[in-house]
Motif scaffolding. Structure first.
Motif, PDB file in Angstrom:
ATOM      1  N   ALA A  97       0.745  -1.385   0.067  1.00  0.00           N
ATOM      2  CA  ALA A  97       0.016   0.022   0.040  1.00  0.00           C
ATOM      3  C   ALA A  97       0.943   1.211  -0.189  1.00  0.00           C
ATOM      4  CB  ALA A  97      -1.080   0.020   1.225  1.00  0.00           C
ATOM      5  N   GLY A  98       1.973   1.423   0.600  1.00  0.00           N
ATOM      6  CA  GLY A  98       2.861   2.466   0.709  1.00  0.00           C
ATOM      7  C   GLY A  98       3.636   2.702  -0.173  1.00  0.00           C
ATOM      8  N   SER A  99       3.985   1.752  -1.160  1.00  0.00           N
ATOM      9  CA  SER A  99       4.742   2.251  -2.525  1.00  0.00           C
ATOM     10  C   SER A  99       3.718   1.972  -3.703  1.00  0.00           C
ATOM     11  CB  SER A  99       5.794   1.069  -2.567  1.00  0.00           C
ATOM     12  OG  SER A  99       5.480  -0.274  -2.695  1.00  0.00           O
ATOM     13  N   PHE A 100       2.479   1.535  -3.463  1.00  0.00           N
ATOM     14  CA  PHE A 100       1.619   1.356  -4.805  1.00  0.00           C
ATOM     15  C   PHE A 100       1.513   2.717  -5.477  1.00  0.00           C
ATOM     16  CE2 PHE A 100      -2.081   0.078  -7.200  1.00  0.00           C
ATOM     17  CZ  PHE A 100      -1.332  -1.320  -7.411  1.00  0.00           C
ATOM     18  N   LYS A 101       1.611   2.543  -6.909  1.00  0.00           N
ATOM     19  CA  LYS A 101       1.645   3.760  -7.749  1.00  0.00           C
ATOM     20  C   LYS A 101       0.249   3.849  -8.877  1.00  0.00           C
ATOM     21  CE  LYS A 101       5.870   4.956  -6.534  1.00  0.00           C
ATOM     22  NZ  LYS A 101       5.887   6.173  -5.520  1.00  0.00           N
ATOM     23  N   GLY A 102      -0.187   2.675  -8.525  1.00  0.00           N
ATOM     24  CA  GLY A 102      -1.576   2.706  -9.312  1.00  0.00           C
ATOM     25  C   GLY A 102      -2.810   3.262  -8.678  1.00  0.00           C
ATOM     26  N   SER A 103      -3.897   2.752  -9.352  1.00  0.00           N
ATOM     27  CA  SER A 103      -5.128   3.194  -8.832  1.00  0.00           C
ATOM     28  C   SER A 103      -5.462   2.749  -7.349  1.00  0.00           C
ATOM     29  CB  SER A 103      -6.392   2.783  -9.838  1.00  0.00           C
ATOM     30  OG  SER A 103      -6.396   1.583 -10.104  1.00  0.00           O
ATOM     31  N   ALA A 104      -6.545   3.234  -6.887  1.00  0.00           N
ATOM     32  CA  ALA A 104      -7.089   2.590  -5.719  1.00  0.00           C
ATOM     33  C   ALA A 104      -7.712   1.256  -5.934  1.00  0.00           C
ATOM     34  CB  ALA A 104      -8.107   3.441  -5.012  1.00  0.00           C
ATOM     35  N   ARG A 105      -8.443   0.938  -6.903  1.00  0.00           N
ATOM     36  CA  ARG A 105      -9.137  -0.023  -7.705  1.00  0.00           C
ATOM     37  C   ARG A 105      -7.945  -1.210  -7.457  1.00  0.00           C
ATOM     38  NH1 ARG A 105      -9.709  -3.566 -11.687  1.00  0.00           N
ATOM     39  NH2 ARG A 105     -12.067  -4.129 -11.983  1.00  0.00           N
ATOM     40  N   ALA A 106      -6.855  -0.760  -8.339  1.00  0.00           N
ATOM     41  CA  ALA A 106      -5.927  -1.922  -8.387  1.00  0.00           C
ATOM     42  C   ALA A 106      -5.093  -2.146  -7.093  1.00  0.00           C
ATOM     43  CB  ALA A 106      -4.852  -1.301  -9.648  1.00  0.00           C
ATOM     44  N   LEU A 107      -5.204  -1.152  -6.416  1.00  0.00           N
ATOM     45  CA  LEU A 107      -4.464  -1.465  -4.650  1.00  0.00           C
ATOM     46  C   LEU A 107      -5.373  -2.495  -4.089  1.00  0.00           C
ATOM     47  CD1 LEU A 107      -2.340  -1.323  -2.644  1.00  0.00           C
ATOM     48  CD2 LEU A 107      -3.389   0.956  -2.051  1.00  0.00           C
ATOM     49  N   LEU A 108      -6.625  -2.043  -4.095  1.00  0.00           N
ATOM     50  CA  LEU A 108      -7.762  -3.118  -3.415  1.00  0.00           C
ATOM     51  C   LEU A 108      -7.463  -4.440  -3.912  1.00  0.00           C
ATOM     52  CD1 LEU A 108      -9.659  -3.377  -1.296  1.00  0.00           C
ATOM     53  CD2 LEU A 108     -11.671  -2.631  -3.041  1.00  0.00           C
ATOM     54  N   GLN A 109      -7.324  -4.588  -5.321  1.00  0.00           N
ATOM     55  CA  GLN A 109      -7.418  -5.928  -5.995  1.00  0.00           C
ATOM     56  C   GLN A 109      -6.054  -6.613  -5.332  1.00  0.00           C
ATOM     57  OE1 GLN A 109      -8.294  -6.018 -10.171  1.00  0.00           O
ATOM     58  NE2 GLN A 109      -6.950  -8.089 -10.581  1.00  0.00           N
ATOM     59  N   ALA A 110      -5.023  -5.979  -5.499  1.00  0.00           N
ATOM     60  CA  ALA A 110      -3.554  -6.338  -5.265  1.00  0.00           C
ATOM     61  C   ALA A 110      -3.680  -6.793  -3.719  1.00  0.00           C
ATOM     62  CB  ALA A 110      -2.408  -5.297  -5.317  1.00  0.00           C
ATOM     63  N   LEU A 111      -4.223  -6.340  -2.780  1.00  0.00           N
ATOM     64  CA  LEU A 111      -4.364  -6.708  -1.231  1.00  0.00           C
ATOM     65  C   LEU A 111      -5.176  -7.795  -1.110  1.00  0.00           C
ATOM     66  CD1 LEU A 111      -4.466  -3.156   0.492  1.00  0.00           C
ATOM     67  CD2 LEU A 111      -2.397  -4.654   0.229  1.00  0.00           C
ATOM     68  N   ILE A 112      -6.315  -8.021  -1.948  1.00  0.00           N
ATOM     69  CA  ILE A 112      -7.254  -8.924  -1.637  1.00  0.00           C
ATOM     70  C   ILE A 112      -6.625 -10.351  -2.476  1.00  0.00           C
ATOM     71  CG2 ILE A 112      -9.346 -10.069  -2.761  1.00  0.00           C
ATOM     72  CD1 ILE A 112     -10.666  -7.352  -2.615  1.00  0.00           C
ATOM     73  N   GLU A 113      -5.855 -10.010  -3.332  1.00  0.00           N
ATOM     74  CA  GLU A 113      -5.005 -10.964  -3.998  1.00  0.00           C
ATOM     75  C   GLU A 113      -3.949 -11.693  -2.957  1.00  0.00           C
ATOM     76  OE1 GLU A 113      -3.901  -9.738  -7.775  1.00  0.00           O
ATOM     77  OE2 GLU A 113      -5.612 -10.539  -8.744  1.00  0.00           O
ATOM     78  N   LEU A 114      -3.388 -10.785  -2.385  1.00  0.00           N
ATOM     79  CA  LEU A 114      -2.334 -11.119  -1.155  1.00  0.00           C
ATOM     80  C   LEU A 114      -3.008 -12.158  -0.335  1.00  0.00           C
ATOM     81  CD1 LEU A 114       0.479 -10.730  -0.137  1.00  0.00           C
ATOM     82  CD2 LEU A 114      -0.402  -8.596   0.738  1.00  0.00           C
ATOM     83  N   GLY A 115      -4.312 -11.624   0.209  1.00  0.00           N
ATOM     84  CA  GLY A 115      -4.735 -12.304   1.243  1.00  0.00           C
ATOM     85  C   GLY A 115      -4.781 -13.867   0.844  1.00  0.00           C
TER      86      GLY A 115
END
Length: 222
Positions: free
Chosen positions: A94-112
């Motif tokens: 989250a701290g280093s993410f450069k994309g959209s909030a949508r892409a970040l939420l997707q990345a975090l769910i995928e990480l889980g």
């Protein structure tokens, strides 16, 4: 309730010659591995500090030096060692993410889901212990709430609010009470189902992940 084993534990303390002295960090990790085995094998109520000391090859006095609160401190340290890496990784993403909030939420769910798929059996045992023993030992429930659930909820809320600010997410959807809990719940339920069911009956996590993302993002997007 004081969950710590008394220092007068009736189990005999290991008095055999100790292994070579280790750096503190290595010794700490060794103790946590031994504690994981003890909790996995005997549950929280049945686990004994003396048995952990024997497994780790240390004196019980040294064990209490590292964990003065006894069994509760030790259990919390073991759980922290399991969950802190994924929480740290999520914060870093989250701290280093450069994309959209949508892409970040997707990345975090995928990480889980990735963490869930990779979780070794012993970590699943610890989660099962938290679920089954929390009503008997409320200290464990408070620890899970404060150290695991609340940080995950705060991070989720921050991503949702960023999506509102960027115009990606609908404000009425994001401000719905309990939304962060709802977004995290499928990952937790995936973990519970994997503990309850045989491998052939457990949910298909990749399919669950895709359905989760589809429903969540469709509901949030403007």
């Amino acid at each position: 309730m004081n969950l710590a084993d008394p220092m007068t534990d009736t189990e005999p303390e290991d008095t055999s010659p100790r292994a070579a002295r280790l750096p503190s960090a290595e010794r700490h990790a060794q103790i946590l591995d031994a504690a994981m085995e003890e909790f996995a094998g005997r549950g929280f109520a049945g686990a004994r500090m003396a048995a952990v000391a024997t497994r780790a090859g240390v004196t019980k006095g040294l064990l209490y030096h590292y964990f003065p609160g006894g069994k509760t401190d030790l259990f919390e340290a073991v759980v922290t060692a399991c969950v802190e890496p994924v929480l740290t990784e999520a914060r870093q993403v989250a701290g280093s993410f450069k994309g959209s909030a949508r892409a970040l939420l997707q990345a975090l769910i995928e990480l889980g889901y990735a963490r869930l798929e990779a979780a070794p059996p012993r970590e699943q045992v610890l989660m099962k212990l938290l679920l089954t023993e929390a009503d008997r030992f409320p200290e464990l429930a408070r620890f899970y709430r404060d150290r695991v659930l609340q940080p995950a909820l705060r991070l989720t809320d921050s991503v949702l609010e960023a999506g509102v600010e960027s115009g990606e997410f609908r404000v009425e959807a994001v401000r719905q009470p309990g939304l962060a809990h709802v977004l995290l719940a499928p990952i937790l339920m995936g973990s519970i189902w994997r503990m309850m069911l045989e491998a052939r009956d457990a949910p298909d996590l990749p399919a669950m992940r895709e359905a989760h993302l589809h429903l969540a993002l469709r509901a949030l997007e403007c």
